[in-house]
Design an enzyme around this catalytic site. Sequence first.
Site, PDB file in Angstrom:
ATOM      1  CG  HIS A   1      40.045  48.780  46.318  1.00  0.00           C
ATOM      2  ND1 HIS A   1      41.325  49.276  46.327  1.00  0.00           N
ATOM      3  CD2 HIS A   1      40.159  47.425  46.368  1.00  0.00           C
ATOM      4  CE1 HIS A   1      42.189  48.257  46.389  1.00  0.00           C
ATOM      5  NE2 HIS A   1      41.501  47.134  46.415  1.00  0.00           N
TER       6      HIS A   1
ATOM      7  CE  LYS B   1      50.273  44.514  43.947  1.00  0.00           C
ATOM      8  NZ  LYS B   1      49.405  43.714  44.828  1.00  0.00           N
ATOM      9  CG  HIS B   2      48.334  48.081  40.645  1.00  0.00           C
ATOM     10  ND1 HIS B   2      49.159  48.564  41.656  1.00  0.00           N
ATOM     11  CD2 HIS B   2      47.512  47.186  41.248  1.00  0.00           C
ATOM     12  CE1 HIS B   2      48.822  47.995  42.804  1.00  0.00           C
ATOM     13  NE2 HIS B   2      47.815  47.150  42.591  1.00  0.00           N
TER      14      HIS B   2
ATOM     15  NE  ARG C   1      49.293  48.260  47.892  1.00  0.00           N
ATOM     16  CZ  ARG C   1      48.261  48.112  47.054  1.00  0.00           C
ATOM     17  NH1 ARG C   1      47.347  49.073  46.964  1.00  0.00           N
ATOM     18  NH2 ARG C   1      48.152  47.019  46.330  1.00  0.00           N
TER      19      ARG C   1
ATOM     20  CG  ASP D   1      43.682  45.331  40.875  1.00  0.00           C
ATOM     21  OD1 ASP D   1      43.558  44.441  41.741  1.00  0.00           O
ATOM     22  OD2 ASP D   1      44.096  46.474  41.136  1.00  0.00           O
TER      23      ASP D   1
ATOM     24  CG  ASP E   1      47.330  41.509  47.189  1.00  0.00           C
ATOM     25  OD1 ASP E   1      48.461  41.833  46.797  1.00  0.00           O
ATOM     26  OD2 ASP E   1      46.392  42.315  47.287  1.00  0.00           O
TER      27      ASP E   1
ATOM     28  NE  ARG F   1      45.482  40.347  50.982  1.00  0.00           N
ATOM     29  CZ  ARG F   1      45.302  41.629  51.240  1.00  0.00           C
ATOM     30  NH1 ARG F   1      45.415  42.076  52.477  1.00  0.00           N
ATOM     31  NH2 ARG F   1      44.999  42.474  50.276  1.00  0.00           N
TER      32      ARG F   1
END
Length: 511
Positions: A188, A175-176, A145, A260, A75, A83
Amino acid sequence: MTTLASGTDTLTRDALTVLQPGFTGTTAPDWLLRRLGEGLASVGLFGRNIASPGQLAALTAQLRAERDDVLVAIDEEGGDVTRLEVRTGSSFPGNHALGAVDDVELTREVAHELGRRLAACGVNLNWAPSADVNSNPRNPVIGVRSFGADTELAARHTAAYVTGLQSAGVAACTKHFPGHGDTAVDSHHALPRIDVPADVLTDRELTPFRAAIAAGSRAVMSAHILVPALDPDRPATLSRRILTGLLRGELGYDGLIVTDGMEMRAIAGTYGIERGSVLAVAAGADAICVGGGLADDATVRRLRDALVAAVRAGELPEERLAEAADRVRALARWASTAGRAPEDTHGSEIGLHAARRALTVTTAPGLGNPETFEPLTEPPYVAALTPVANIAVGDETPWGVAAELVHLLPGTVTGSFSAAEGKESDAGAGESAGRAALQAAGARRIVAVVRDEHRHPWMASALDTLLAARPDTIVVEMGVPQAAPRGALHIATHGAARVCGRAAAEVIAGL
């Protein structure tokens, strides 16, 4: 009859093939290597797995020694979500900064360089870009984002990003789907709902995905959101109407559909990850992403067994599972033969170059002209007004301008101020934070760093307190610059990546 644990029959291998699990540690555990031998075809990497580029390359080589065509996913959006550089902050500005510049060739170059670095470390599938149109300015999980709130802008930059990333030999995962931009809830934590008519979705949310498909995006990631105009009963990840009817049928997409993270509460809290995974594959998903929070062999075994049991019970057609596994293997073949982009001697600076171009430097009316702003020569006090981080970004990645100002103006003093999680909407908490920052600053010039001031009443109140006492305060907005610019100088970076902080610090220091 072959037992579920054997991992040798075709059905069980297919069930393993559609999983994209994570793991803990910076080397591959024995259970993961064993599952690769049994049919697992994908592995997901997170910040916890990465210490350095050399270590990451050794890790991916270890995985490929067991299975040479393994899909190694990450990701890595750049910007706030990184990351590769989780402990330092990203060398690349995120989507919102690229959208602010609105130079599609620059976006392509940034994505290509990011992809080249991923490929050099052995990563060949990136869960990026975000094609979401950030139409709800209070969105708690997308924000910077997204390339922006304009549909056509988001579409052209999504296509450029896909093209640039894949030109480096790394598969894009757009995405998404069908679009997470008009949400006010973080998936989340709970299930978001988008209540807009189908024609709005078609014209707004779906346009960037059409552009991604036209650009050849090798994968698309589903969103854990309920969109009643498309399916009133099931979230997109579990909806056959959305994944098979809309994405496959109406949009003509034939690549890999990835979910996801199934451990996110929007799915796990209602359906559970086993049932959710079965429903997702039945709906048309080809790969089950799990591992952001669940990263062990027990989870892989539970999901594998749930898929096999669903086929044997007649709840999941065996041919649907086989089709999903075939799509995973097809992408693995593409990724293993795509090749790496050659070393680009100019690529190392492209991220900083883009971050500098993304800056918007303004002042509030009556407070002067940024062209006549006198750069700081004395080390300031940096007051970071810090919101609660969303899970996608994480709270371990540093952000702000303090580190860069310390480098440019040695002696700079820093402090962080925040409201308790339950007081994010409490203006009184902000006034207290503002007073604390004033006391800590003393006579030093103040640089106040905010992130999405418009979404945090306490943050706006803290800034009110600072500016009332010290109108010469410099304000750096590192989120979506929705609030009106204010301060002696206002710098909008359109993201909180390390290079965005560097670009802002250069302006403050007059470089």
